[in-house]
Scaffold this motif. Structure first.
Motif, PDB file in Angstrom:
ATOM      1  N   TYR A 281       0.862  -1.188   0.000  1.00  0.00           N
ATOM      2  CA  TYR A 281       0.000   0.000   0.000  1.00  0.00           C
ATOM      3  C   TYR A 281       0.890   1.227   0.000  1.00  0.00           C
ATOM      4  O   TYR A 281       2.127   1.126   0.041  1.00  0.00           O
ATOM      5  CB  TYR A 281      -0.908  -0.002   1.246  1.00  0.00           C
ATOM      6  CG  TYR A 281      -0.132  -0.007   2.549  1.00  0.00           C
ATOM      7  CD1 TYR A 281       0.103   1.174   3.253  1.00  0.00           C
ATOM      8  CD2 TYR A 281       0.371  -1.197   3.076  1.00  0.00           C
ATOM      9  CE1 TYR A 281       0.827   1.161   4.439  1.00  0.00           C
ATOM     10  CE2 TYR A 281       1.089  -1.211   4.258  1.00  0.00           C
ATOM     11  CZ  TYR A 281       1.321  -0.035   4.936  1.00  0.00           C
ATOM     12  OH  TYR A 281       2.048  -0.039   6.099  1.00  0.00           O
TER      13      TYR A 281
ATOM     14  N   TYR B 168       5.445   3.238  -1.014  1.00  0.00           N
ATOM     15  CA  TYR B 168       4.767   1.999  -1.365  1.00  0.00           C
ATOM     16  C   TYR B 168       5.497   0.801  -0.762  1.00  0.00           C
ATOM     17  O   TYR B 168       6.710   0.825  -0.562  1.00  0.00           O
ATOM     18  CB  TYR B 168       4.693   1.839  -2.887  1.00  0.00           C
ATOM     19  CG  TYR B 168       3.558   2.616  -3.518  1.00  0.00           C
ATOM     20  CD1 TYR B 168       2.262   2.113  -3.507  1.00  0.00           C
ATOM     21  CD2 TYR B 168       3.794   3.861  -4.117  1.00  0.00           C
ATOM     22  CE1 TYR B 168       1.217   2.830  -4.086  1.00  0.00           C
ATOM     23  CE2 TYR B 168       2.751   4.580  -4.699  1.00  0.00           C
ATOM     24  CZ  TYR B 168       1.473   4.064  -4.671  1.00  0.00           C
ATOM     25  OH  TYR B 168       0.445   4.773  -5.233  1.00  0.00           O
TER      26      TYR B 168
ATOM     27  N   ASN C 142      -8.152  -2.526   4.523  1.00  0.00           N
ATOM     28  CA  ASN C 142      -7.039  -3.125   3.790  1.00  0.00           C
ATOM     29  C   ASN C 142      -5.650  -2.764   4.330  1.00  0.00           C
ATOM     30  O   ASN C 142      -4.668  -3.414   3.958  1.00  0.00           O
ATOM     31  CB  ASN C 142      -7.118  -2.706   2.318  1.00  0.00           C
ATOM     32  CG  ASN C 142      -8.398  -3.155   1.661  1.00  0.00           C
ATOM     33  OD1 ASN C 142      -8.685  -4.346   1.595  1.00  0.00           O
ATOM     34  ND2 ASN C 142      -9.193  -2.203   1.191  1.00  0.00           N
TER      35      ASN C 142
ATOM     36  N   THR D 278      -7.318  -6.115  -0.204  1.00  0.00           N
ATOM     37  CA  THR D 278      -6.981  -5.619  -1.533  1.00  0.00           C
ATOM     38  C   THR D 278      -5.791  -4.680  -1.413  1.00  0.00           C
ATOM     39  O   THR D 278      -5.860  -3.653  -0.727  1.00  0.00           O
ATOM     40  CB  THR D 278      -8.165  -4.879  -2.179  1.00  0.00           C
ATOM     41  OG1 THR D 278      -9.261  -5.782  -2.300  1.00  0.00           O
ATOM     42  CG2 THR D 278      -7.787  -4.339  -3.550  1.00  0.00           C
ATOM     43  N   ASN D 279      -4.692  -5.050  -2.027  1.00  0.00           N
ATOM     44  CA  ASN D 279      -3.487  -4.225  -2.027  1.00  0.00           C
ATOM     45  C   ASN D 279      -3.489  -3.275  -3.217  1.00  0.00           C
ATOM     46  O   ASN D 279      -4.122  -3.544  -4.245  1.00  0.00           O
ATOM     47  CB  ASN D 279      -2.241  -5.107  -2.068  1.00  0.00           C
ATOM     48  CG  ASN D 279      -1.998  -5.808  -0.743  1.00  0.00           C
ATOM     49  OD1 ASN D 279      -2.145  -5.208   0.322  1.00  0.00           O
ATOM     50  ND2 ASN D 279      -1.612  -7.085  -0.796  1.00  0.00           N
ATOM     51  N   THR D 280      -2.750  -2.182  -3.076  1.00  0.00           N
ATOM     52  CA  THR D 280      -2.701  -1.162  -4.120  1.00  0.00           C
ATOM     53  C   THR D 280      -1.250  -0.835  -4.458  1.00  0.00           C
ATOM     54  O   THR D 280      -0.418  -0.631  -3.556  1.00  0.00           O
ATOM     55  CB  THR D 280      -3.400   0.129  -3.651  1.00  0.00           C
ATOM     56  OG1 THR D 280      -4.746  -0.184  -3.282  1.00  0.00           O
ATOM     57  CG2 THR D 280      -3.395   1.170  -4.751  1.00  0.00           C
TER      58      THR D 280
ATOM     59  N   GLY E  86      -2.244   2.715  -9.564  1.00  0.00           N
ATOM     60  CA  GLY E  86      -3.612   2.272  -9.332  1.00  0.00           C
ATOM     61  C   GLY E  86      -3.844   0.789  -9.470  1.00  0.00           C
ATOM     62  O   GLY E  86      -4.974   0.322  -9.323  1.00  0.00           O
TER      63      GLY E  86
ATOM     64  N   THR F   9      -4.138  -3.096  -8.541  1.00  0.00           N
ATOM     65  CA  THR F   9      -4.585  -3.740  -7.310  1.00  0.00           C
ATOM     66  C   THR F   9      -4.364  -5.245  -7.400  1.00  0.00           C
ATOM     67  O   THR F   9      -4.239  -5.813  -8.492  1.00  0.00           O
ATOM     68  CB  THR F   9      -6.068  -3.465  -7.015  1.00  0.00           C
ATOM     69  OG1 THR F   9      -6.856  -4.004  -8.068  1.00  0.00           O
ATOM     70  CG2 THR F   9      -6.331  -1.978  -6.862  1.00  0.00           C
TER      71      THR F   9
END
Length: 820
Positions: free
Chosen positions: A606, A616, A653, A721-723, A727, A729
């Motif tokens: 994330y 990130y 998340n 849900t990872n990002t 954008g 995922t």
């Protein structure tokens, strides 16, 4: 016979009985013999048995007054928790003299009361596993021997956190909850030998071989009796063993470090080297609970990168350990980059060598290295062209002095014993030290493997079971290990005459394992044993020669076995009640943990931006925990106890532990359970969690939190849900523990730019020692960015005062267990 008539005149000292009533006098009460048990269980005469010397104040029953007994009150009922101080105040009034008062305990498990013959008594609430009532009686006897009593109930609940969370802040002090006091000892440069001058803190100080080192890290208390012998129960006198991981070299010299014609000055390098290692200092509690260091104690000791060391275990004498200094590979010099720690029940300290690889100069010698050597050097990161601080460039005044040249690990054309190509192999070990024997030689325990050691914490010691120690390897995508001794525990070994010999018995032979985590919440310990599972000469990536080769290159062996790469395994801690193992996973970035590189045990990817800059990966880290059947088990179950995150981040998340402003944190590092010798380490043990953070320091300085964790499996499965950047995922299944809620809260916030690292208490839990490392690490000698610890006292502090690492001593003002 002559009659004698008594004269009506004369003198009496009052030693006659003029009270002809049938009431029992105080003097008679004092003469009665009541047992202690009768006293505690109550009778019509319990008060008399508690009076002791207070009966001297009682006079005969010749006072004038009514026949009404005293009026007494024992106060209202009290509800508290284990480890907290309780104060009871009784009152007694009478129109005659109150001869004596006393508190007793008619029922319930026995509690020792302070000053039971006074109106006010206090005691520490004992440990209970469920709410328990304790009944106390306050009684008074007046001068006519009339007794009255009243009772009150104290309800004691199991141990619970008992402080209001400290707010996040960026102050240049150590902030603790209301009701606590902070003092400072063992600052960088403080003298620990007789005759060593006070530290001037201006860059001119020398002789760090007899001063506290820099960057204090993990620490542990070893008790001393009044006569100076080992005493594991002592809480007022003991030895504090502390690691010194690294240095703020800019503050050690007048105007920072210098280089002359490409070489470091010998005096500067010597100071920097001596600031590393370990310190042992005698500390004691004095009047008003003030703590001090005994500067001239015979126990005080500095262990530096120059201190003689012995190698023990399977790698002892291996060709991989042979150098120009130690042609036989059985001896070494010193320990460096000592970060986390461990301990043993026989009273020795374990210090762990972490980021040692960067200290060595090693490049340009590939032609003189074998393919195997190059693989190993690359896997451990021994690749610097200069080495940290450039110590290898020193031209020593004594040409025979190799203490500087040893940091040059470049291979020549001769034999390995002609240079220091193997010197890096002499580091990365767990080192055992006997703090009670200052002349003893520390031992490097090679059976526990070579890596970037972070922690070596023991599991439960059960008679007849083989003990184990749990370890992390602190680099991104490294592994979690445990070592199981080949020898089952014998209780008598906890009190040996030769402590290091007991270390030989339990730590020189056994099996080193590495962890692999499965998606279903189970895991396996994989043995790193030569000849098993491809750990032999047939391994194409790195052909192992023998068990010494497996241990010297434990990372390569773990790679072959398919261990699970983790997000920087740091400290290990073991719950003293459940035996569950906790490991801090400090953080990872997008390079180390890309969006498609997550797994159930390292599930998040994330962005947590800092000052507009993207972060990130897993910048805030998490804490994993494992549950085994016992220390000999080769399997376990697991979940993730806590996820570091800011309170404002997505709870679906990212902020999976539902942290709020009272307990949000980032980059967990130090991790220690409270000692089982006091209330904080019993029933539901308290866990101290410390941070070493760069991701959240725009919001707050680093911190220490207190927790009372549940158990593995108290949460459940979760898919998040990872990002990624741009954008993208991806979903990831994992297993999370129950949200900690109020059972996790912030206890301490440190000064500017520090790391909070190292924590232990006295056995009674009433004094806590906490390490504050590298405050103001980003400043310069002319413009320090922190003035701690001078700033701790408050008032005006000169802005040019240089910061120092130090240990803070934290006590609870009412004398209770810290944290409860």
């Amino acid at each position: 016979m002559t009659d004698v008539t008594e004269t009506p005149f004369g003198y009496t000292d009052g030693d006659v009985d003029t009270n002809h009533s049938t009431a029992t006098t105080l003097n008679e009460l004092a003469e009665q013999r009541y047992s202690r048990r009768t006293l505690l269980r109550g009778s019509s005469a319990i008060v008399a048995a508690t009076m002791g010397g207070s009966l001297v104040a009682a006079c005969d029953n010749n006072d004038v007054g009514s026949d009404a007994p005293p009026t007494v009150a024992a106060g209202t009922a009290v509800t508290t928790a284990s480890g907290r101080m309780v104060t009871l105040t009784g009152t007694a009034t009478d129109d005659k003299q109150i001869a004596t008062i006393a508190w007793t305990q008619p029922s319930g498990p026995l509690i020792t009361l302070s000053n039971p013959n006074s109106n006010t008594v206090s005691f520490m609430a004992p440990v209970v596993s469920a709410a328990t009532d304790f009944r106390f009686r306050f009684a008074a006897i007046d001068s006519k021997g009339q007794t009255s009593s009243a009772e009150t109930i104290v309800t004691v609940n199991p141990p619970a956190l008992g402080f209001t969370a400290v707010a996040k802040n960026k102050l240049d002090v150590v902030t603790v909850p209301a009701g606590y006091t902070v003092s400072v000892i063992n600052r960088t440069g403080d003298p620990i030998a007789a005759g060593v001058a006070a530290y001037k803190n201006d860059g001119t100080d020398t002789n760090f071989a007899q001063r506290i080192g820099d960057h204090g890290d993990a620490l542990y208390w070893y008790g001393l009796s009044a006569t100076g012998t080992p005493d594991a129960t002592s809480s007022t006198r003991g030895l504090l063993v502390q690691n010194h991981e690294n240095i703020n070299d800019q503050y050690l010299h007048v105007a920072g470090p210098t280089t002359v014609n490409g070489a470091r000055p010998e005096s500067e390098a010597q100071k920097e080297i001596d600031c590393h290692g370990v310190s042992v200092t005698e500390v004691a509690e004095g009047a008003n609970r003030a703590w001090s260091v005994k500067q001239d104690s015979s126990f005080n000791r500095r262990i530096t990168p120059a201190t003689p060391m012995a190698f023990n275990g399977p790698a002892k004498g291996s060709n991989l350990l042979k150098t120009a200094f130690s042609p036989t590979g059985v001896a070494g010099r010193g320990t460096i980059n000592n970060c986390a720690n461990g301990t043993t029940p026989w009273g020795t300290a374990l210090t762990c060598e972490e980021n040692w690889a960067g200290y060595f100069r090693r490049s340009g010698d590939n032609a003189n290295r074998s393919a195997k050597e190059l693989t190993a050097l690359s896997r451990y990161g021994v690749s610097s062209s200069t080495g940290s601080y450039g110590w290898s460039t020193v031209v020593a005044a004594d040409s025979a002095n190799t203490l500087f040249r040893r940091w040059d690990a470049r291979a020549g054309t001769g034999a390995a014993t002609s240079d220091f190509r193997n010197e890096p192999n002499q580091f990365g070990w767990v080192v055992e030290i006997d703090p009670y024997a200052p002349a003893s030689t520390p031992r490097k325990r090679t059976a526990l493997g070579r890596m970037g050691h972070e922690g070596c914490w023991p599991g439960a010691f059960v008679v007849g079971k083989k003990p184990a120690w749990y370890m992390g390897d602190d680099s991104r995508r490294e592994y979690i290990y445990k070592f199981v001794s080949a020898t089952a525990w014998v209780a008598a070994d906890a009190n040996p005459t030769d402590r290091l010999a007991i270390g030989d018995k339990y730590m020189d032979s056994g099996t080193l394992y590495v962890a692999r985590f499965a998606a279903d919440g189970t895991g396996t310990w994989l043995p790193l044993v030569y000849g098993q599972n491809g750990l032999d000469g047939s391994n194409a990536a790195y052909p192992f020669a023998d068990q010494a080769d497996v241990l010297v290159n434990a990372r390569l062996a773990a790679d072959k076995l398919g261990a699970t790469p983790m997000d920087r395994p740091e400290w290990t801690a073991v719950n003293p009640v459940t035996g569950e193992i906790y490991v801090t996973l400090t953080n990872n970035n997008a390079a180390g943990r890309p969006l498609n590189g997550t797994d159930p045990a390292n599930p998040r990817h994330y962005n947590d931006p800092k000052g507009g800059t993207a972060q990130y990966g897993n910048p805030n880290g998490h804490i994993i925990r494992m549950k085994e059947a016992d220390t000999e088990a080769t399997s376990f179950t697991w979940d993730i106890y806590g996820f570091g995150a800011g309170a404002d981040l997505d709870k679906t998340n990212i902020n999976l532990s539902s942290l709020d402003d009272s307990n949000d944190f980032s980059s967990p590092d130090g991790l220690v359970f409270a000692r089982a010798t006091h209330a904080g380490g019993q029933a539901k043990p308290m866990l101290w969690l410390q941070t070493d953070d760069g991701a959240y320091t725009d919001v707050t300085n680093c911190m220490m939190l207190a927790a009372q964790p549940g158990t593995v499996g108290d949460g459940g499965a979760r898919t998040i849900t990872n990002t990624g950047s741009g954008g993208a995922t991806a979903t990831q299944a994992t297993r999370i523990g129950a949200a900690p809620g109020a059972n996790l809260r912030r206890f301490l916030v440190g000064p500017v730019e520090c790391e909070i690292t190292g924590v232990d208490s006295t056995p009674d839990g009433r004094t806590l020692f906490v390490g504050i490392q590298h405050p103001g690490e980003g400043g310069t000698p002319a413009a320090p960015t922190s003035n701690w610890p001078d700033s701790q006292a408050g008032g005006t502090v000169a802005k040019t005062i240089r910061p120092r690492s130090a240990v803070v001593v934290i006590t609870k003002n009412d004398g209770g267990v810290v944290g409860l």
